[in-house]
Enzyme design. Structure first.
Site, PDB file in Angstrom:
ATOM      1  CG  ASN A 105      -2.308   0.375   0.710  1.00  0.00           C
ATOM      2  OD1 ASN A 105      -2.541   1.600   0.032  1.00  0.00           O
ATOM      3  ND2 ASN A 105      -3.403  -0.355   1.028  1.00  0.00           N
ATOM      4  NE  ARG A 106      -2.503   5.007  -3.208  1.00  0.00           N
ATOM      5  CZ  ARG A 106      -3.412   3.772  -3.420  1.00  0.00           C
ATOM      6  NH1 ARG A 106      -3.695   2.798  -2.545  1.00  0.00           N
ATOM      7  NH2 ARG A 106      -3.771   3.783  -4.660  1.00  0.00           N
ATOM      8  CG  HIS A 131       1.113  -2.168  -3.797  1.00  0.00           C
ATOM      9  ND1 HIS A 131       0.932  -2.524  -2.552  1.00  0.00           N
ATOM     10  CD2 HIS A 131       0.331  -2.306  -4.695  1.00  0.00           C
ATOM     11  CE1 HIS A 131      -0.495  -2.539  -2.402  1.00  0.00           C
ATOM     12  NE2 HIS A 131      -0.930  -2.506  -3.724  1.00  0.00           N
ATOM     13  CG  HIS A 206      -1.920  -7.405  -5.523  1.00  0.00           C
ATOM     14  ND1 HIS A 206      -2.423  -7.274  -6.630  1.00  0.00           N
ATOM     15  CD2 HIS A 206      -1.762  -5.904  -5.039  1.00  0.00           C
ATOM     16  CE1 HIS A 206      -3.039  -5.954  -6.875  1.00  0.00           C
ATOM     17  NE2 HIS A 206      -2.792  -5.222  -5.646  1.00  0.00           N
ATOM     18  CB  SER A 207      -4.520 -13.616  -5.305  1.00  0.00           C
ATOM     19  OG  SER A 207      -3.350 -14.515  -5.120  1.00  0.00           O
ATOM     20  CE1 TYR A 208      -6.333  -7.195  -9.624  1.00  0.00           C
ATOM     21  CE2 TYR A 208      -4.317  -8.211  -9.373  1.00  0.00           C
ATOM     22  CZ  TYR A 208      -5.114  -7.067  -9.442  1.00  0.00           C
ATOM     23  OH  TYR A 208      -4.296  -5.891  -9.424  1.00  0.00           O
ATOM     24  CG  ASP A 271      -7.534   0.836  -4.357  1.00  0.00           C
ATOM     25  OD1 ASP A 271      -7.133   0.224  -3.401  1.00  0.00           O
ATOM     26  OD2 ASP A 271      -6.567   1.634  -4.934  1.00  0.00           O
ATOM     27  CD  GLU A 336      -4.354  -5.367  -2.315  1.00  0.00           C
ATOM     28  OE1 GLU A 336      -3.179  -5.131  -2.056  1.00  0.00           O
ATOM     29  OE2 GLU A 336      -5.358  -5.142  -2.865  1.00  0.00           O
TER      30      GLU A 336
END
Length: 373
Positions: A105-106, A131, A206-208, A271, A336
């Site tokens: 993340n940021r 990330h 980070h799986s979709y 998000d 996540e």
């Protein structure tokens, strides 16, 4: 000779199960394929459990590349976005299945202070950091430590040494990341890390996911998130430092909800980081997602205090995934598990610092089930 033939038939039946057959299979883990990249070897491993659930992982970015599970009628399909070949992971893609670090993340202004010293990171997101930077863990080749079967669990362990000031982060970080597949249709992710200097750590996967077999978008999925608040952000995606109640907002998944009308209303995906309703470091249920047509159910558990719920707005039609399937807009959702974004600059958030002599630990579980017709 007969023994060899029988063993070969068992292996073949296991592979057929992972592709949608219904025969019984024994728990197993094996190296599937490998390629060379310079002096490094990138490997793919296949884990299969007794019910035929199949999981594939690679030491490239310690990534989860494939998950095949049945629907309510017993038909197996892929339920994460990914590629069939290792070479594709070296190209352009949105971190499919990757381990993200050193900090997921940021981080505001790409800098943080620790023990009175300011550390500067890469500004890879509109003047901020996200990330792990452009050369984060999602581009690193991990060492394959071991793979084995014990009791009702197949295990693959990857390790990586992130050296002092790699990506701007202090300390030599020793990371171990284990994937485990159980006979209860659980994928267990176990992270441990140590450091020789004070540092910060925030790791995630980070799986979709796409419980419709990756055949259509995920807007019809039904989502339940065990959280009453989020960490709101400014126009740059940086947390304000506050907590905001989800009650009466498009972020409220305290009861099961589809996202289709909400996404249409917002004109974008999701998000957002949720503050999970749980005790610190306790392994608890974070989210349940149901795909009503297939009847597939994903239950997600974690020891982490937060979860980034992500449904990207961008079109992923440039990706050709498993079995040659093209992906599209809103084609995956991410759960996540993490500490909060920009935590180092917000002392009121759960701390992400790691000191020498301490051990970073995280357990996240993705458990697959089906609902009855």
């Amino acid at each position: 000779m007969k023994v060899c033939i029988v063993r070969a038939l068992i292996v073949i039946s296991c592979l057929l199960v992972s592709c949608g057959q219904t025969a019984l299979c024994r728990l197993s883990v094996s190296k599937d394929s490998s390629i060379r990249r310079g002096s490094d070897t990138i490997e793919m491993f296949t884990l299969v459990n007794a019910s035929g659930m199949c999981v594939k992982v690679t030491n490239y970015a310690a990534s989860l590349t494939d998950v095949s599970v049945p629907d309510k009628q017993g038909h197996f399909e892929h339920v994460v976005l990914g590629f069939d070949s290792l070479e594709c992971y070296l190209g352009r893609h949105p971190k499919l299945g990757a381990t993200v670090g050193r900090f997921a993340n940021r981080i505001k202004n790409a800098e943080f202070r620790l023990n009175g010293q300011t550390y500067h990171l890469e500004k890879n997101s509109k003047g901020h950091f996200i990330h792990g930077g452009t050369n984060g863990f999602n581009h690193r080749i991990f060492k394959t430590d071991t793979f084995y079967v014990v009791k009702d669990t197949a295990v693959v362990v990857f390790k990586y040494r992130s050296v002092h000031l790699e990506g701007g982060f202090p300390g030599n970080l020793e990371l171990s990341m284990a994937y485990k597949l159980t006979d209860h249709n659980e994928i267990v992710l176990e992270y441990t890390a140590t450091t020789d200097k004070p540092t910060i750590v925030n790791l995630t996967n980070h799986s979709y996911f796409n419980l419709a077999g990756c055949k259509r978008n995920v807007l019809n999925h039904i989502y339940r998130i065990y959280a009453d608040s989020i960490t709101p952000v400014d126009s740059m995606g940086i947390p304000t430092g506050d907590l905001m109640s989800v009650a009466g907002t498009v972020y409220d998944f305290t009861s099961s909800q589809s996202v289709e009308k909400r996404v249409q209303k917002m004109g974008k995906g999701y998000d957002v980081n949720y503050k999970l309703n749980k005790f610190p470091n306790s392994l608890e249920l974070a989210a349940i997602v149901v795909e009503p047509v297939s009847g597939r159910v994903l239950k997600a558990y974690t020891t982490e205090p937060g979860m980034q719920f992500y449904i990207p707005n961008s079109n992923m039609d440039y990706l050709v995934g498993h079995a040659g399937r093209k992906y599209g807009k809103y084609y995956g959702f991410c759960l996540e598990m993490q500490h909060f974004p920009d935590a180092p600059n917000n002392p009121q958030f759960p701390a992400t610092s790691l000191l020498p002599g301490e051990i970073y630990r995280q357990v996240t579980i993705y458990k697959f089930e089906t609902i009855s017709e």
